[in-house]
Design an enzyme around this catalytic site. Sequence first.
Site, PDB file in Angstrom:
ATOM      1  CB  CYS A  17      13.273  10.108   7.087  1.00  0.00           C
ATOM      2  SG  CYS A  17      14.089   9.063   5.869  1.00  0.00           S
ATOM      3  CE  LYS A  37      -2.075   2.493   3.184  1.00  0.00           C
ATOM      4  NZ  LYS A  37      -2.029   3.804   2.504  1.00  0.00           N
ATOM      5  CD  GLU A  58      10.031  13.040  11.199  1.00  0.00           C
ATOM      6  OE1 GLU A  58       8.955  12.487  11.472  1.00  0.00           O
ATOM      7  OE2 GLU A  58      10.880  12.541  10.445  1.00  0.00           O
ATOM      8  CD  GLU A  97      14.262   1.234   8.050  1.00  0.00           C
ATOM      9  OE1 GLU A  97      14.817   2.250   8.481  1.00  0.00           O
ATOM     10  OE2 GLU A  97      14.762   0.107   8.141  1.00  0.00           O
TER      11      GLU A  97
HETATM   12  P1  NAD Z   1       2.504   7.844   8.175  1.00  0.00           P
HETATM   13  O1  NAD Z   1       3.003   7.013   9.299  1.00  0.00           O
HETATM   14  O2  NAD Z   1       1.369   8.738   8.412  1.00  0.00           O
HETATM   15  O3  NAD Z   1       2.065   6.926   6.948  1.00  0.00           O
HETATM   16  C1  NAD Z   1       2.952   6.004   6.339  1.00  0.00           C
HETATM   17  C2  NAD Z   1       2.153   4.921   5.662  1.00  0.00           C
HETATM   18  O4  NAD Z   1       1.472   4.172   6.667  1.00  0.00           O
HETATM   19  C3  NAD Z   1       1.073   5.436   4.716  1.00  0.00           C
HETATM   20  O5  NAD Z   1       0.962   4.564   3.613  1.00  0.00           O
HETATM   21  C4  NAD Z   1      -0.188   5.359   5.569  1.00  0.00           C
HETATM   22  O6  NAD Z   1      -1.362   5.225   4.821  1.00  0.00           O
HETATM   23  C5  NAD Z   1       0.099   4.098   6.373  1.00  0.00           C
HETATM   24  N1  NAD Z   1      -0.631   3.979   7.640  1.00  0.00           N
HETATM   25  C6  NAD Z   1      -1.060   4.964   8.449  1.00  0.00           C
HETATM   26  N2  NAD Z   1      -1.717   4.431   9.510  1.00  0.00           N
HETATM   27  C7  NAD Z   1      -1.665   3.091   9.376  1.00  0.00           C
HETATM   28  C8  NAD Z   1      -2.144   2.002  10.149  1.00  0.00           C
HETATM   29  N3  NAD Z   1      -2.832   2.185  11.275  1.00  0.00           N
HETATM   30  N4  NAD Z   1      -1.905   0.760   9.716  1.00  0.00           N
HETATM   31  C9  NAD Z   1      -1.214   0.544   8.578  1.00  0.00           C
HETATM   32  N5  NAD Z   1      -0.741   1.535   7.785  1.00  0.00           N
HETATM   33  C10 NAD Z   1      -0.959   2.804   8.185  1.00  0.00           C
HETATM   34  O7  NAD Z   1       3.776   8.632   7.633  1.00  0.00           O
HETATM   35  P2  NAD Z   1       3.816   9.704   6.484  1.00  0.00           P
HETATM   36  O8  NAD Z   1       3.273  10.979   7.008  1.00  0.00           O
HETATM   37  O9  NAD Z   1       3.268   9.117   5.234  1.00  0.00           O
HETATM   38  O10 NAD Z   1       5.390   9.842   6.253  1.00  0.00           O
HETATM   39  C11 NAD Z   1       6.213  10.703   6.961  1.00  0.00           C
HETATM   40  C12 NAD Z   1       6.995   9.953   8.014  1.00  0.00           C
HETATM   41  O11 NAD Z   1       7.749   8.905   7.411  1.00  0.00           O
HETATM   42  C13 NAD Z   1       8.006  10.830   8.709  1.00  0.00           C
HETATM   43  O12 NAD Z   1       7.982  10.574  10.079  1.00  0.00           O
HETATM   44  C14 NAD Z   1       9.341  10.377   8.111  1.00  0.00           C
HETATM   45  O13 NAD Z   1      10.468  10.596   8.922  1.00  0.00           O
HETATM   46  C15 NAD Z   1       9.076   8.931   7.925  1.00  0.00           C
HETATM   47  N6  NAD Z   1      10.012   8.367   6.954  1.00  0.00           N
HETATM   48  C16 NAD Z   1      10.974   7.514   7.404  1.00  0.00           C
HETATM   49  C17 NAD Z   1      11.901   6.988   6.522  1.00  0.00           C
HETATM   50  C18 NAD Z   1      12.969   6.039   6.982  1.00  0.00           C
HETATM   51  O14 NAD Z   1      13.546   5.369   6.132  1.00  0.00           O
HETATM   52  N7  NAD Z   1      13.259   5.936   8.262  1.00  0.00           N
HETATM   53  C19 NAD Z   1      11.823   7.322   5.167  1.00  0.00           C
HETATM   54  C20 NAD Z   1      10.831   8.205   4.750  1.00  0.00           C
HETATM   55  C21 NAD Z   1       9.914   8.719   5.649  1.00  0.00           C
END
Ligand code: NAD
Length: 480
Positions: free
Chosen positions: A282, A173, A384, A248
């Site tokens: 990130c 997803k 963050e 991650e």
């Molecule tokens: P998010 O956690 O809101 O969403 C990430 C994904 O998870 C999306 O596809 C979302 O639909 C899904 N999701 C949300 N709730 C869920 C649930 N209850 N069950 C299953 N899936 C669910 O994050 P975001 O706002 O999309 O991304 C930004 C974050 O990602 C920042 O904190 C950033 O630091 C982090 N990030 C980390 C890395 C890394 O490699 N460490 C890389 C890129 C981004």
Amino acid sequence: MKKIANYINGKLVEPISKNYIDNYNPATGDVYSLIPNSNDEDVNEAIKSARAAFSSWSKLKNSERSNWLEKISNEIHNRIDELALAESIDNGKPLKLAKSVDIPRARDNFKFYATAIQHYASESHHTSEGMINFTLRKPVGVAACISPWNLPLYLFSWKIAPALAAGNTVVAKPSEITPMTAYLLSEICQEIGLPAGVLNIVHGLGSSTGNSIISSDKIDLVSFTGGTSTGAHIASIVAPKFKKMSLELGGKNPNIIFDDCDFDAAIRTSLNSSFANQGQICLCGSRILVQRGIYEKFKNEFVSRTDQMIVGDPMDEKSRLGAIVSKSHYEKILSYIELAKEEGGSILTGGVPVKLDGDLSMGWYIRPTIIEGLDQRCRTNQEEIFGPVVTIQPFDTEEEVIELANSNDYGLAATIWTSNLSKAHRCSEQIKSGIIWVNCWLQRDLRTPFGGMKNSGVGREGGWEALRFFTEPKNVCIKY
Ligand code: NAD
């Protein structure tokens, strides 16, 4: 209006409920396409098809799976302009960046694992008492791969490629905020004739579609990239079922500038590590720590060069920063700028939204922002923000800066600028983060372990680490 489709069992299909959610173009603030609002039924279909495909996919020779990945990679390469344009429209990032970084990297992720799987060997341990142990590594089963919006196809493929290479089938997803290139990837898979059910892409909200995927008893492991609080929620569901999990998560990374650094290189790269992709990476260095001897000089040059950065139309070659990904994220970033002021920070530059003309007048743009005068313990420096906002602070000694760097619950990446090799080694050893860059930033060798410590996650992606994660080791001991 374009309707994105789910990709289930080799077919592009509507969501069973026929429910859709709006997809926005951040540059204009307009709804420009519709995303399936998939429910449990869609997710169950996807998992069922992945389970059915597992037996034959996992039995293919490594070289055969490698060929499929190679075909996907080649097709991404052939469609690079189309994919880059789609990524830029969906995410708000400059087209130039999507074309030079995001899509080439998605292509390379498939290419890398197409070759890696052909060189992947398992361990054996020979003991002197006439015994040999060897490790069998088998694909785990159906992998749930969930990715965020900041580097959409880049991070989506970073999970899917090793999962498929290792012989798993996948239910994936993408973020509901940036689904378009994942949809185009499903078109590519269909065109090249990837066997049905090997990769399934289900679109929808995290709280419903995502939650349904990770809660299913019929998936075998979860690879997630996203926010720390989402990661904690996923862990609370997946860990008690004893399934493999890679998380991650977020970062709040220090960018440490010692006074013996190559000043020009530190300035040039810090502009990028602060504001590339509107600061929505990130790995961005959002806490800049500068040694006192060069603090004023660095600050003045950094502010003046930031002032020259153009925030504008993502399609325009001259734009260094494009649009913020969504209205709610734009509001969140602006609220952090207000918080920084309340906490006593001075805005050295930026701190304001940008209003562009014409079609772009309702888009979400923010000037790159530098804030001075804050303590490391305040919320602005602890939480963050994930936008074009950095803080800058002086330090005196190596010991002090190591303590400042570590005074945060995150531990994803750190950057160190110095010409003293011993100092670079000492700092690299003591800073608690999964990735350290010395005199560079975002240099990536796909063989290296990628991931964070502390609240930045559990597990590592990249190279053999990902192939180990996506396989189950079994030790066989033979006495002879
Ligand atoms: P998010 O956690 O809101 O969403 C990430 C994904 O998870 C999306 O596809 C979302 O639909 C899904 N999701 C949300 N709730 C869920 C649930 N209850 N069950 C299953 N899936 C669910 O994050 P975001 O706002 O999309 O991304 C930004 C974050 O990602 C920042 O904190 C950033 O630091 C982090 N990030 C980390 C890395 C890394 O490699 N460490 C890389 C890129 C981004």
